[in-house]
Scaffold this active site. Structure first.
Site, mmCIF file in Angstrom:
data_model
loop_
_atom_site.group_PDB
_atom_site.id
_atom_site.type_symbol
_atom_site.label_atom_id
_atom_site.label_comp_id
_atom_site.label_asym_id
_atom_site.label_seq_id
_atom_site.Cartn_x
_atom_site.Cartn_y
_atom_site.Cartn_z
ATOM 1 N N HIS A 62 0.739 -1.224 -0.003
ATOM 2 C CA HIS A 62 0.259 -0.242 0.126
ATOM 3 C C HIS A 62 0.762 1.051 -0.161
ATOM 4 C CE1 HIS A 62 0.937 -0.455 4.370
ATOM 5 N NE2 HIS A 62 0.317 0.614 4.771
ATOM 6 N N HIS A 64 1.254 3.889 1.975
ATOM 7 C CA HIS A 64 1.768 4.496 3.166
ATOM 8 C C HIS A 64 3.232 4.602 2.925
ATOM 9 C CE1 HIS A 64 -1.889 4.102 6.131
ATOM 10 N NE2 HIS A 64 -1.825 5.442 5.531
ATOM 11 N N ASP A 66 5.944 4.225 4.696
ATOM 12 C CA ASP A 66 6.961 3.432 5.103
ATOM 13 C C ASP A 66 6.814 1.908 4.353
ATOM 14 O OD1 ASP A 66 4.238 3.022 6.452
ATOM 15 O OD2 ASP A 66 4.905 1.716 7.953
ATOM 16 N N HIS A 67 5.998 2.009 3.145
ATOM 17 C CA HIS A 67 6.088 0.820 2.635
ATOM 18 C C HIS A 67 6.627 0.949 1.415
ATOM 19 C CE1 HIS A 67 3.987 -1.670 5.545
ATOM 20 N NE2 HIS A 67 4.006 -0.467 5.967
ATOM 21 N N HIS A 268 6.463 -5.546 11.753
ATOM 22 C CA HIS A 268 5.799 -4.107 11.778
ATOM 23 C C HIS A 268 5.595 -3.481 13.141
ATOM 24 C CE1 HIS A 268 2.838 -0.966 10.446
ATOM 25 N NE2 HIS A 268 3.537 -0.894 9.369
HETATM 26 ZN ZN LIG Z 1 3.095 0.264 7.904
HETATM 27 ZN ZN LIG Z 2 -0.234 1.624 6.622
#
Ligand SMILES: [Zn+2]
Ligand SMILES: [Zn+2]
Length: 305
Positions: A62, A64, A66-67, A268
């Site tokens: 996705h 966001h 941090d990905h 995570h």
């Molecule tokens: Zn995340």
């Molecule tokens: Zn996320």
């Protein structure tokens, strides 16, 4: 054939001295798959000595930050290293736009073909079909559209028993590999099961991150060898986990148990946890085969006959 999961990083938004943002390297035979590409991904690939040029497919869960924020850096590094091999990126809508804007404004023209593939964020679907394995995806529930990835090795034909191979005709071998009996020139029937040994069971890996607890996805994860499931929070933060659209250690373990997976990796981790042992303990109370997906750890799935 190798089937290995290498944890490059397993943190969340703000990095700590222990954790970088989410990224994993999955090696299946000759394929190197990158799953999520948090900010420090290319550093982690170099740090642990992986052949990052071999990555052919990148799966982004996705959008966001941090990905995926490590992606532009990695793409530029490939350019600097004169990559010519094509690269496939599977991601939700918007990923291609983000990358193309960055490339355009940096006046970068890639030396290698970049292929974007949209993940279906509405329903379970097939993403990739290769000779040795297939990759499917299905939606999770978070603050943005997000999908899980499931990598399943394909069933292989039974192997001809070594001690019998030299006495068999190529036509008989062909039939036996298709699990068909064969009638020889004298008219006698040869049963495929007598001349073959079963192939190892297909192996599988599922990556499930950034989601609220979804008990209903257990049916999509049946008999998976290794399930990675986010456990951003411990049980002490269960209420907050639900509000933030994340899962807890106990929820990850409940899902692993319901799905009947062989091993659970949790990751995570929220940066509030400096000691991860209590998180591991919580999951193991419900699902003993739980392990921490910490930076630099690797998990191999051996053949299972
Ligand atoms: Zn995340
Ligand atoms: Zn996320």
């Amino acid at each position: 054939m190798r089937f290995e999961i290498h944890i490059l990083s397993s943190g969340t938004g703000s990095p700590t001295v222990i954790h970088n943002q989410t990224s994993q390297l999955l090696i299946v035979g000759r394929y190197h798959f990158l799953i999520d590409c948090g900010e420090a991904t290319q550093f982690q690939l170099v740090k642990y000595g992986y052949s990052y040029m071999k990555v052919s497919h990148i799966f982004i869960s996705h959008l966001h930050a941090d990905h995926y924020t490590g992606l532009i850096g990695l793409l530029n590094t490939y350019n600097l290293n004169h990559r010519t091999a094509g690269l496939h990126i599977f991601a939700p809508e918007g990923m291609e736009e983000i990358i193309q804007v960055q490339l355009r404004l940096s006046a970068v023209s890639l030396r290698y073909p970049l292929h974007f593939h949209l993940t279906n964020t509405d329903e379970e679907s097939q993403l990739l079909e290769l000779k040795e394995l297939s990759v499917t995806t299905f939606p999770l529930k978070h603050r943005l559209p997000v999908t899980a990835f499931v990598f399943r090795e394909k069933e292989r034909p039974p192997g001809i028993r070594k001690e019998m191979a030299s006495a068999l005709s190529p036509e008989a071998c062909q039939a036996f590999k298709k699990k068909q009996d064969f009638r020889d020139e004298q008219g006698s029937l040869m049963k495929w099961a007598d001349y073959t040994q079963p192939a190892p069971s297909p192996r599988s890996y599922a990556f499930v991150t950034d989601t609220v607890y979804l008990p209903e996805i257990a049916s999509l994860l049946k008999n998976i060898d290794i399930l990675y499931h986010e456990a951003t929070f411990g049980d002490d933060m269960a209420e907050h986990a639900a509000e933030a659209a994340h899962s807890t250690t106990t929820e990850a373990a409940l899902l692993a148990k319901a799905a009947g997976v062989k091993k659970l990796l949790i990751g995570h981790f929220s940066n509030r946890y400096t000691d991860l042992q209590p998180l591991l303990f919580q999951s193991r109370q419900i699902f003993p085969e739980t392990y921490l997906a910490t930076e630099g750890s690797s998990f191999h799935i051996p053949y299972n006959r």
